[in-house]
Design a protein around this motif. Structure first.
Motif, PDB file in Angstrom:
ATOM      1  N   HIS A 114      -5.756   5.315  15.748  1.00  0.00           N
ATOM      2  CA  HIS A 114      -7.047   5.434  15.052  1.00  0.00           C
ATOM      3  C   HIS A 114      -6.966   6.463  13.928  1.00  0.00           C
ATOM      4  N   ALA A 115      -5.830   6.499  13.239  1.00  0.00           N
ATOM      5  CA  ALA A 115      -5.619   7.486  12.173  1.00  0.00           C
ATOM      6  C   ALA A 115      -6.442   7.110  10.941  1.00  0.00           C
ATOM      7  N   ASP A 116      -6.895   8.139  10.229  1.00  0.00           N
ATOM      8  CA  ASP A 116      -7.634   7.869   8.997  1.00  0.00           C
ATOM      9  C   ASP A 116      -6.907   8.365   7.758  1.00  0.00           C
ATOM     10  N   THR A 117      -5.779   9.071   7.937  1.00  0.00           N
ATOM     11  CA  THR A 117      -4.983   9.512   6.793  1.00  0.00           C
ATOM     12  C   THR A 117      -3.506   9.293   7.070  1.00  0.00           C
ATOM     13  N   TYR A 177       0.813  -1.218   0.000  1.00  0.00           N
ATOM     14  CA  TYR A 177       0.000   0.000   0.000  1.00  0.00           C
ATOM     15  C   TYR A 177       0.846   1.269   0.000  1.00  0.00           C
ATOM     16  N   PHE A 178       1.864   1.323   0.863  1.00  0.00           N
ATOM     17  CA  PHE A 178       2.701   2.521   0.957  1.00  0.00           C
ATOM     18  C   PHE A 178       4.025   2.371   0.213  1.00  0.00           C
ATOM     19  N   ALA A 193      -5.915   8.001   2.401  1.00  0.00           N
ATOM     20  CA  ALA A 193      -6.527   7.260   3.495  1.00  0.00           C
ATOM     21  C   ALA A 193      -5.543   6.238   4.048  1.00  0.00           C
ATOM     22  N   SER A 194      -5.497   6.097   5.359  1.00  0.00           N
ATOM     23  CA  SER A 194      -4.602   5.123   5.982  1.00  0.00           C
ATOM     24  C   SER A 194      -5.082   3.714   5.670  1.00  0.00           C
ATOM     25  N   LEU A 195      -4.166   2.753   5.782  1.00  0.00           N
ATOM     26  CA  LEU A 195      -4.500   1.373   5.450  1.00  0.00           C
ATOM     27  C   LEU A 195      -5.577   0.831   6.387  1.00  0.00           C
ATOM     28  N   ASN A 196      -5.475   1.144   7.680  1.00  0.00           N
ATOM     29  CA  ASN A 196      -6.479   0.657   8.625  1.00  0.00           C
ATOM     30  C   ASN A 196      -7.857   1.235   8.328  1.00  0.00           C
ATOM     31  N   GLY A 250       0.173  15.724   5.197  1.00  0.00           N
ATOM     32  CA  GLY A 250      -0.346  14.423   4.800  1.00  0.00           C
ATOM     33  C   GLY A 250      -1.169  13.769   5.894  1.00  0.00           C
ATOM     34  N   LYS A 251      -1.435  14.501   6.973  1.00  0.00           N
ATOM     35  CA  LYS A 251      -2.249  14.035   8.094  1.00  0.00           C
ATOM     36  C   LYS A 251      -2.790  15.269   8.793  1.00  0.00           C
ATOM     37  N   PRO A 252      -3.796  15.142   9.634  1.00  0.00           N
ATOM     38  CA  PRO A 252      -4.366  16.320  10.292  1.00  0.00           C
ATOM     39  C   PRO A 252      -3.341  17.055  11.147  1.00  0.00           C
TER      40      PRO A 252
END
Length: 351
Positions: free
Chosen positions: A164-167, A99-100, A172-175, A299-301
């Motif tokens: 619990h990251a979403d980005t 993915y990354f 979008a994060s893999l989880n 790339g993240k909040p």
């Protein structure tokens, strides 16, 4: 604020090992400095045969050196090899593991870049070091750079589950896409592939050092989430945790480069110090950008650390000027308005 953080943090970073600060003039007059390769200049630090030296090189503002450009071809090859290495027989696992590593979302790859520059520079500094043939040595160094990046990406996958990251890296994060279970298993898979690659180096000392990195990653994460109120405000605790979570991988990888090149223990220890300082500085900048950057640039909040209840260096320095921050730190910025209040005090800090 950036200058303040650097000015205040640097003495603490340097105190973590026996280091000596030297002036540019003193460095330039030193006989070792005359032969030092310029490939490490963009990284803003250099060592001699006896000590770590902080350097302020003369930089031609019209002709700045891009450290990534110096190893661009090697980095491209590394990217291709990594994509091959993370291939898996199970389609779902293959999609998660790569993915990354796909083109466009592979990130900066800062760690492999540092190791490739370290490899080139150490070869130039001590060409007579007792080592394997040049081709074999280069293969080992490239393999170590690949291993380091796989360990780093695996840690990101696990961190995103814990946070619990979403980005991540602007996507979008893999989880978030595939769920926590598959994200954890993908991270485990990358660590397994890294362990297998590590065994091919056939060097027990290197295996031991990189295994210690994995221990540090776990210890640092536990330190972050089990910290009590007193330690939450401790800069020493913050730096130790930061070494475990970020700097250990860079420091030990740099040391392994020196070992695989056949350098003596003294040079390997200096390579470790260099990586430690660089890793701590890298995280300090990252912590600062959490306050000054945007979601698009990071790339993240932004303010993600505050929202997770984590007090980083900018907060700890602001605390000296704004004691009211202590109450917010103690309750991990959980009350309504705590994050905004902390941000205002950090930005208002003049120290």
């Amino acid at each position: 604020m950036a200058a303040t953080v650097w000015r205040r943090a640097l003495p603490r970073i340097l105190s973590l090992s026996s280091t000596i600060t030297a002036t540019p003039a003193a460095i330039q007059s030193h006989p070792w400095a005359a032969d030092c390769p310029r490939k490490l200049l963009p990284l803003a630090a250099r060592w001699d045969s006896r000590r770590f030296v902080q350097l302020e090189p003369k930089i031609d503002v019209d002709n700045k050196v891009d450290p990534f450009g110096l190893v661009a071809e090697e980095m491209a090859q590394l990217g291709r090899r990594l994509r091959d290495m993370v291939a898996a027989e199970v389609p779902k696992l293959a999609s998660a593991a790569e993915y990354f590593f796909k083109l466009g979302v592979e990130g900066k790859r800062f760690r492999p870049m540092v190791l490739l520059l370290m490899s080139s520079s150490l070869t130039m500094v001590l060409p007579s070091a007792a080592a394997a043939t040049s081709d074999e040595k280069n293969w080992r160094h490239h393999k170590l750079a690949e291993i380091t990046e796989m360990i780093h990406v695996a840690s990101l996958l696990h961190d995103d589950v814990l946070d619990h990251a979403d980005t991540r890296r602007g996507i979008a994060s893999l989880n978030f896409i595939m769920g926590n279970k598959l994200a954890v298993l993908a991270g485990d898979f990358l660590l397994a592939r890294a362990a297998f690659s590590l065994s091919t180096l056939q060097n027990d000392e290197v295996v031991g050092l990189m295994s210690k990195v994995l221990e540090h990653l776990v210890a640092g994460e536990v330190m972050q989430w089990t910290v009590d109120a007193e330690k939450s405000s401790s800069m020493d605790y913050y730096l130790q945790k930061t070494f475990y979570k970020t700097a250990s991988l860079i420091a030990n990888s740099c040391k392994c480069i020196a070992i695989l090149a056949g350098h003596p223990k003294e040079v390997a220890a200096l390579a470790f110090d260099y990586g430690r300082h660089l890793g701590l500085a890298y995280q300090l900048v990252d912590d600062l950008l959490d306050f000054t950057g945007t979601k698009a640039s990071l790339g993240k909040p932004a303010l993600s650390d505050l929202r997770e209840g984590i007090a980083t260096a900018p907060v700890l320095y602001a605390l000296e000027e704004h004691p009211a921050l202590q109450e917010l730190i103690d309750r991990k910025f959980k009350d309504p308005g705590d994050v905004d209040s902390a941000l205002k005090m950090v930005l208002a800090s003049k120290r």
